[in-house]
Enzyme design. Structure first.
Site, PDB file in Angstrom:
ATOM      1  N   ASP A 183      -6.972  18.113 -16.049  1.00 10.62           N
ATOM      2  CA  ASP A 183      -7.278  16.738 -16.434  1.00 10.62           C
ATOM      3  C   ASP A 183      -6.877  16.584 -17.901  1.00 10.62           C
ATOM      4  O   ASP A 183      -7.507  17.147 -18.794  1.00 10.62           O
ATOM      5  CB  ASP A 183      -8.778  16.467 -16.228  1.00 10.62           C
ATOM      6  CG  ASP A 183      -9.147  15.018 -16.487  1.00 10.62           C
ATOM      7  OD1 ASP A 183      -8.484  14.372 -17.322  1.00 10.62           O
ATOM      8  OD2 ASP A 183     -10.117  14.536 -15.864  1.00 10.62           O
TER       9      ASP A 183
ATOM     10  N   ARG B 253       0.843  -1.217   0.000  1.00 11.62           N
ATOM     11  CA  ARG B 253       0.000   0.000   0.000  1.00 11.62           C
ATOM     12  C   ARG B 253       0.872   1.259   0.000  1.00 11.62           C
ATOM     13  O   ARG B 253       0.477   2.318  -0.463  1.00 11.62           O
ATOM     14  CB  ARG B 253      -0.957   0.007   1.196  1.00 11.62           C
ATOM     15  CG  ARG B 253      -1.840   1.247   1.220  1.00 11.62           C
ATOM     16  CD  ARG B 253      -3.073   1.115   2.095  1.00 11.62           C
ATOM     17  NE  ARG B 253      -2.828   0.429   3.337  1.00 11.62           N
ATOM     18  CZ  ARG B 253      -2.171   0.936   4.394  1.00 11.62           C
ATOM     19  NH1 ARG B 253      -1.701   2.162   4.339  1.00 11.62           N
ATOM     20  NH2 ARG B 253      -1.990   0.225   5.485  1.00 11.62           N
TER      21      ARG B 253
ATOM     22  N   LYS C  95      -8.130   5.296 -20.053  1.00 13.18           N
ATOM     23  CA  LYS C  95      -8.472   5.696 -21.418  1.00 13.18           C
ATOM     24  C   LYS C  95      -7.261   5.489 -22.352  1.00 13.18           C
ATOM     25  O   LYS C  95      -6.814   4.379 -22.518  1.00 13.18           O
ATOM     26  CB  LYS C  95      -8.950   7.152 -21.416  1.00 13.18           C
ATOM     27  CG  LYS C  95      -9.977   7.468 -20.321  1.00 13.18           C
ATOM     28  CD  LYS C  95     -11.233   6.646 -20.433  1.00 13.18           C
ATOM     29  CE  LYS C  95     -12.357   7.201 -19.586  1.00 13.18           C
ATOM     30  NZ  LYS C  95     -12.798   6.333 -18.494  1.00 13.18           N
TER      31      LYS C  95
ATOM     32  N   TYR D 156     -16.002  15.830 -16.904  1.00 12.71           N
ATOM     33  CA  TYR D 156     -16.427  14.470 -16.585  1.00 12.71           C
ATOM     34  C   TYR D 156     -17.411  14.552 -15.421  1.00 12.71           C
ATOM     35  O   TYR D 156     -17.099  15.118 -14.362  1.00 12.71           O
ATOM     36  CB  TYR D 156     -15.214  13.611 -16.248  1.00 12.71           C
ATOM     37  CG  TYR D 156     -15.616  12.224 -15.830  1.00 12.71           C
ATOM     38  CD1 TYR D 156     -16.477  11.469 -16.634  1.00 12.71           C
ATOM     39  CD2 TYR D 156     -15.178  11.672 -14.635  1.00 12.71           C
ATOM     40  CE1 TYR D 156     -16.871  10.197 -16.252  1.00 12.71           C
ATOM     41  CE2 TYR D 156     -15.570  10.402 -14.256  1.00 12.71           C
ATOM     42  CZ  TYR D 156     -16.424   9.669 -15.065  1.00 12.71           C
ATOM     43  OH  TYR D 156     -16.827   8.421 -14.674  1.00 12.71           O
TER      44      TYR D 156
END
Ligand code: PLP
Length: 377
Positions: free
Chosen positions: A174, A50, A199, A103
């Site tokens: 973004d 982690r 994407k 988005y």
């Protein structure tokens, strides 16, 4: 590997390779281990996945190099985890500027900050530079998308990023739609660049991942601490797949951008199409700006067929090669009517189809679209 003078099309292939030693693998290995041999005082060596694993590093180095960043990227378990990490810099009761079209889940996250943390969210038309600059006065953070999802509006990145810097506003861009091959906002003064790696970067619609990247050492440390504290980590196998996908990014982007521009022009001349949005079109509101600040126009199109929402749904039902699916940036071409989501901005037209152009033969893509448009109308 030191890669200062290589072109991005070379960096996607060369970055993040293991050192060249006799018998070394050409590709980095996937290490599947939740924990590492580590004892005594902490602070040296890997400890627990982690907090970090060697399997993230090659992808993080490659994306950092592509964005021209001073630090490797910080990979997250999804694009939304990257959005949440970036927006963690918004103070409680602070002011956040966002595009009115972006988005939809990023906008939902901003609304959640308003509800739970008293943040004032200012929604702006990101293409209207004067309006955005006015909204930056007294703001803490600005989230910018360009081109926007799904309206393909183009923000004046150099002007907005400079105006934000003058006002001490932290900027987050973004860069999912453009990819670092098409624009590198850190070079224009952005504080954080983020990606839905799901994407174009990964490119095969087989992983969900995100990433942030920054030049700022404090922000880099905050993003890494956020990832560990929130457990917003990526699985090693997904990151390895993303690096494998990244190797062909330049080819995929080149091909899909060329096809998108070609399809935009053909769609604009089709009698069953009321409007096409793509910055490649000379009449598109974002054309001139995109031509100045981008290396290409991206591979997502906005199309409004005649016949309203029903007409648009009929096109989606009639395609055979294009896949009716959400998401974008894969090798396969997809389309969807965005307002089928109740949460999509109400200023997005009901009949807007978002098309993600893949790498298939452009004439096959056109033939399928044209037959669907003819049948639907
Ligand atoms: C522009 C943009 N940013 C962020 C995201 C969120 O990414 P993810 O789906 O990987 O969580 C998406 C997803 O569609 C997106 O299109």
């Amino acid at each position: 590997m030191d890669l200062p003078d290589l072109a991005p099309a070379t960096v996607v292939v060369s970055a993040g390779r293991p050192d060249r030693e006799q018998g070394a693998p050409v590709n980095p290995p996937i290490v599947l281990s939740s924990t590492y041999v580590n004892q005594g005082a902490t602070g040296t060596g890997l400890l627990y996945t982690r907090m970090g694993t060697e399997t993230w590093v090659p992808f993080e180095e490659a994306l950092g190099a592509l964005e021209g960043a001073a630090h490797p990227a910080v990979v997250f378990g999804s694009g939304m985890a990257a959005v949440a990490a970036a927006l963690s810099v918004v103070p409680d009761r602070g002011v956040l500027v966002v595009p009115r079209h972006a988005y939809q889940v990023s906008l939902g996250y901003a609304d959640d900050l308003a509800t739970r943390h008293g943040v004032e969210v200012r929604r702006v038309d990101i293409a209207d530079t004067e309006q955005v600059v006015a909204a930056l006065d007294g703001a803490d953070v600005a989230l910018i998308e360009s081109p926007t999802n799904p309206m393909l509006e183009v923000a004046d990145l150099p002007v907005l990023l400079a105006a934000a810097r003058e006002r001490g506003v932290t900027t987050i861009v973004d860069n999912t739609f453009a990819t670092p091959l098409v624009q590198t906002p850190l070079a224009l003064g952005a504080d954080i660049v983020l990606h839905s790696v799901s994407k174009y970067l990964a490119g095969h619609s087989d992983v969900v991942l995100g990433a942030c990247v920054t030049n700022d050492t404090d922000l880099d440390a905050r993003l890494r601490a956020y990832r560990t504290l929130h457990g917003a980590i990526a699985g090693p196998f997904e990151v390895w797949l993303a690096l494998r996908g990244l190797r062909t990014l330049a080819l995929r982007v080149e091909r899909s951008q060329r096809s998108a521009a070609e399809l935009a022009a053909r769609l604009a001349a089709h009698p069953a199409v009321a409007e096409v949005r793509h910055p490649s079109l000379p009449g598109d509101p974002g054309h001139e700006r995109a031509a100045q600040q981008m290396r290409g126009f991206g591979s997502v199109l906005g199309v409004r067929p005649v016949g309203g929402a029903e007409g648009a749904d009929a096109v989606v039902a009639a395609v055979r090669l294009w896949t009716p699916a959400t998401s974008l940036g894969g090798v396969e071409s997809t389309l969807e009517r965005r307002r089928r989501f109740a949460t999509e901005s109400t200023t997005v037209p009901e009949d807007l189809l978002r098309l993600s152009v893949g790498i298939e033969d452009v004439d096959d893509l056109w033939a399928d679209l044209a037959q669907a448009l003819d049948r639907a109308s």
